[in-house]
Write a protein that holds these residues in place. Structure first.
Motif, PDB file in Angstrom:
ATOM      1  N   THR A   5       0.563  37.270  -2.656  1.00  0.00           N
ATOM      2  CA  THR A   5       1.040  37.786  -1.660  1.00  0.00           C
ATOM      3  C   THR A   5       2.764  37.911  -2.157  1.00  0.00           C
ATOM      4  O   THR A   5       2.830  37.104  -3.189  1.00  0.00           O
ATOM      5  CB  THR A   5       1.532  36.663  -0.499  1.00  0.00           C
ATOM      6  OG1 THR A   5       1.674  35.472  -0.509  1.00  0.00           O
ATOM      7  CG2 THR A   5       0.507  37.062   0.653  1.00  0.00           C
ATOM      8  N   ALA A   6       4.051  38.643  -1.670  1.00  0.00           N
ATOM      9  CA  ALA A   6       5.799  38.460  -1.909  1.00  0.00           C
ATOM     10  C   ALA A   6       5.410  37.497  -1.701  1.00  0.00           C
ATOM     11  O   ALA A   6       6.914  36.524  -2.565  1.00  0.00           O
ATOM     12  CB  ALA A   6       5.716  38.940  -0.905  1.00  0.00           C
ATOM     13  N   LEU A   7       5.059  36.349  -1.341  1.00  0.00           N
ATOM     14  CA  LEU A   7       5.975  34.797  -1.611  1.00  0.00           C
ATOM     15  C   LEU A   7       5.605  34.090  -2.447  1.00  0.00           C
ATOM     16  O   LEU A   7       6.127  33.411  -2.619  1.00  0.00           O
ATOM     17  CB  LEU A   7       4.768  34.014  -0.104  1.00  0.00           C
ATOM     18  CG  LEU A   7       5.655  32.550   0.220  1.00  0.00           C
ATOM     19  CD1 LEU A   7       7.094  32.155   0.792  1.00  0.00           C
ATOM     20  CD2 LEU A   7       4.672  32.163   1.632  1.00  0.00           C
ATOM     21  N   ALA A   8       4.097  34.386  -3.276  1.00  0.00           N
ATOM     22  CA  ALA A   8       4.125  33.800  -4.195  1.00  0.00           C
ATOM     23  C   ALA A   8       4.818  33.751  -5.721  1.00  0.00           C
ATOM     24  O   ALA A   8       5.120  33.111  -5.816  1.00  0.00           O
ATOM     25  CB  ALA A   8       2.600  33.984  -4.583  1.00  0.00           C
ATOM     26  N   VAL A   9       5.285  35.127  -4.850  1.00  0.00           N
ATOM     27  CA  VAL A   9       6.185  35.843  -6.249  1.00  0.00           C
ATOM     28  C   VAL A   9       7.375  35.321  -6.167  1.00  0.00           C
ATOM     29  O   VAL A   9       8.086  34.636  -7.052  1.00  0.00           O
ATOM     30  CB  VAL A   9       6.227  37.635  -5.966  1.00  0.00           C
ATOM     31  CG1 VAL A   9       7.447  37.775  -6.958  1.00  0.00           C
ATOM     32  CG2 VAL A   9       4.666  38.209  -6.422  1.00  0.00           C
TER      33      VAL A   9
ATOM     34  N   GLY B 280      11.174  30.812  -7.890  1.00  0.00           N
ATOM     35  CA  GLY B 280      12.558  30.071  -7.473  1.00  0.00           C
ATOM     36  C   GLY B 280      12.822  30.020  -5.626  1.00  0.00           C
ATOM     37  O   GLY B 280      13.946  29.183  -5.586  1.00  0.00           O
ATOM     38  N   GLY B 281      12.122  30.557  -5.180  1.00  0.00           N
ATOM     39  CA  GLY B 281      12.543  31.044  -3.815  1.00  0.00           C
ATOM     40  C   GLY B 281      12.056  30.139  -3.163  1.00  0.00           C
ATOM     41  O   GLY B 281      12.206  29.340  -2.987  1.00  0.00           O
TER      42      GLY B 281
END
Length: 139
Positions: free
Chosen positions: A126-130, A135-136
């Motif tokens: 998912t975008a969260l993994a990116v 470092g987000g």
């Protein structure tokens, strides 16, 4: 007369409609699945758990960027060591799914050569993994 009514009248006390029955079976199945996952996760080595979780985030981010999917066996290809039990993979991937790092997309034949192409869960990142990899947001 039998005490068991094979064809209860819909809506009668004690009767269960087909959707309700499916829901009950699904709920019971989910309870059993969660209990099994919990048992599999108990006693998991903390070092391996950390390696696996980091590998899941890395592979999820990579596959999100490329549009590819993956299964647990792919984690070995990127350096996650084999756990002491193959039952350890499921709880870690489920935890990643609950955290929003991966999402299940179906099942396919396992890539693991020793299991004769049995079914394996297929995941995508998912975008969260990116964001986590960059470092987000923390998982």
């Amino acid at each position: 007369m039998s005490a068991i009514n094979d064809n209860p009248t819909p809506g009668a006390p004690g009767s269960v409609t087909e959707p309700e029955q499916q829901s009950l079976l699904t709920d019971e199945g989910q309870i059993r699945k969660d209990a099994g996952m919990h048992l599999a996760d108990i006693g998991t080595d903390e070092w391996w758990r950390d390696c696996c979780d980091r590998g899941i985030v890395a592979l999820a981010a990579q596959t999100y960027r490329t549009g590819a999917t993956f299964q647990a066996f792919d984690l070995i290809d990127i350096g996650v060591p084999e756990p002491d039990s193959p039952n350890r993979w499921g709880p870690r991937l489920l935890a990643a799914a609950r955290a929003g790092i991966v999402e299940p997309v179906g099942y396919g034949p396992s890539k693991r050569p020793t299991v004769a192409k049995s079914a394996a869960r297929i995941w995508r990142g998912t975008a969260l993994a990116v964001r986590v990899m960059d470092g987000g947001a923390a998982a």
